[in-house]
Design a protein around this motif. Structure first.
Motif, short mmCIF file in Angstrom:
data_model
loop_
_atom_site.label_atom_id
_atom_site.label_comp_id
_atom_site.label_asym_id
_atom_site.label_seq_id
_atom_site.Cartn_x
_atom_site.Cartn_y
_atom_site.Cartn_z
N ASN A 2 18.06 -29.27 -21.85
CA ASN A 2 17.26 -29.17 -23.06
C ASN A 2 17.60 -27.82 -23.69
O ASN A 2 17.08 -26.79 -23.29
N ARG A 3 18.54 -27.86 -24.62
CA ARG A 3 19.09 -26.68 -25.29
C ARG A 3 19.47 -25.61 -24.27
O ARG A 3 20.41 -25.81 -23.53
N GLU A 4 18.73 -24.49 -24.20
CA GLU A 4 19.11 -23.41 -23.28
C GLU A 4 18.71 -23.68 -21.82
O GLU A 4 19.11 -22.95 -20.93
N PHE A 5 17.91 -24.70 -21.58
CA PHE A 5 17.31 -24.91 -20.27
C PHE A 5 18.02 -25.99 -19.46
O PHE A 5 18.37 -27.04 -19.98
N ASP A 27 5.49 -34.76 -23.63
CA ASP A 27 5.57 -36.01 -22.86
C ASP A 27 4.91 -35.85 -21.50
O ASP A 27 4.21 -36.74 -21.02
N PHE A 28 5.13 -34.70 -20.86
CA PHE A 28 4.48 -34.44 -19.58
C PHE A 28 2.96 -34.40 -19.76
O PHE A 28 2.22 -35.03 -19.02
N ARG A 29 2.51 -33.69 -20.77
CA ARG A 29 1.07 -33.53 -21.04
C ARG A 29 0.38 -34.88 -21.25
O ARG A 29 -0.76 -35.07 -20.83
N ALA A 30 1.05 -35.84 -21.85
CA ALA A 30 0.46 -37.15 -22.12
C ALA A 30 0.10 -37.90 -20.83
O ALA A 30 -0.76 -38.79 -20.86
N ASP A 79 14.04 -27.73 -27.20
CA ASP A 79 13.69 -28.84 -28.09
C ASP A 79 12.36 -29.42 -27.61
O ASP A 79 12.29 -30.00 -26.53
N GLN A 80 11.31 -29.24 -28.41
CA GLN A 80 9.96 -29.68 -28.02
C GLN A 80 9.86 -31.19 -27.82
O GLN A 80 8.90 -31.67 -27.22
N SER A 81 10.83 -31.96 -28.30
CA SER A 81 10.82 -33.40 -28.04
C SER A 81 12.04 -33.81 -27.22
O SER A 81 12.35 -34.98 -27.10
N GLY A 82 12.71 -32.83 -26.63
CA GLY A 82 13.90 -33.09 -25.82
C GLY A 82 13.55 -33.50 -24.40
O GLY A 82 12.38 -33.73 -24.06
N PRO A 83 14.56 -33.60 -23.55
CA PRO A 83 14.36 -34.03 -22.17
C PRO A 83 13.33 -33.18 -21.43
O PRO A 83 13.31 -31.96 -21.57
#
Length: 175
Positions: A163-166, A41-44, A32-36
């Motif tokens: 975060n989904r599979e991760f 968010d890190f890039r910001a 999920d690109q906006s998930g945990p």
């Protein structure tokens, strides 16, 4: 305060790429690109970055010469490489502490990302310049490849999420 972070994905058996630099094991996964602990968010948080020559060449080869990074990026290399037009890419073979000081200045209070690979991250650690490790563990093993961190590094777990599979983990480097 500027922090230096290693943000990456890893196989369960501790590799960031296969022996032939493939990331196929990662690119087929659901996240999920906006998930945990997501990348955006890190890039910001970032103001500068560093990567090794193999990572740089992989990006150039797999993105057809495109460069998506907007922050200044130092590429540690002894090779004769060229930067994409308009990219703020700085090739260096200077010692890590010297380059880190330049990166801190360029980051202007934001964080620094050591993109990869694991040996370069280890060099930052060896000089006491690595503060945080964030890993998204994929549910796959590859048996061999480029190790996540080919050094002894003591870490303290700060955060865990799915975060989904991760399975995602954030660690502070113990000093």
């Amino acid at each position: 305060m500027t922090r230096t972070s290693y943000y990456t994905a890893s196989t369960l058996d501790g590799f960031i790429a296969t022996d032939d630099h493939s990331l196929d094991w990662l690119l087929s996964r659901d996240i999920d690109q906006s998930g945990p602990m997501n990348y955006d968010d890190f890039r910001a948080r970032l103001g500068a970055g560093a990567m090794g020559a193999s990572t740089y060449e992989w990006i150039i080869d797999h993105e057809n010469g495109a460069w998506s990074y907007t922050l200044p990026m130092w590429v540690f290399t002894h090779r004769n490489l060229t930067a994409p037009a308009g990219a703020d890419v700085r090739f260096t073979s200077a010692p890590v502490p010297e380059v880190h000081a330049e990166m801190v200045e360029a980051a202007a209070g934001k964080d620094i990302w050591v993109v990869g690979g694991g040996d370069l991250v280890g060099q930052f650690h060896d000089h006491g310049l690595l503060d945080e490790v964030m890993v998204q563990y994929a549910p796959v093993t590859v048996g061999s490849g480029k190790p996540l961190l080919p050094r002894h590094v003591e870490l303290e777990l700060r955060e865990v999420a799915r975060n989904r599979e991760f399975a995602c983990a954030r660690y502070d480097v113990k000093r």
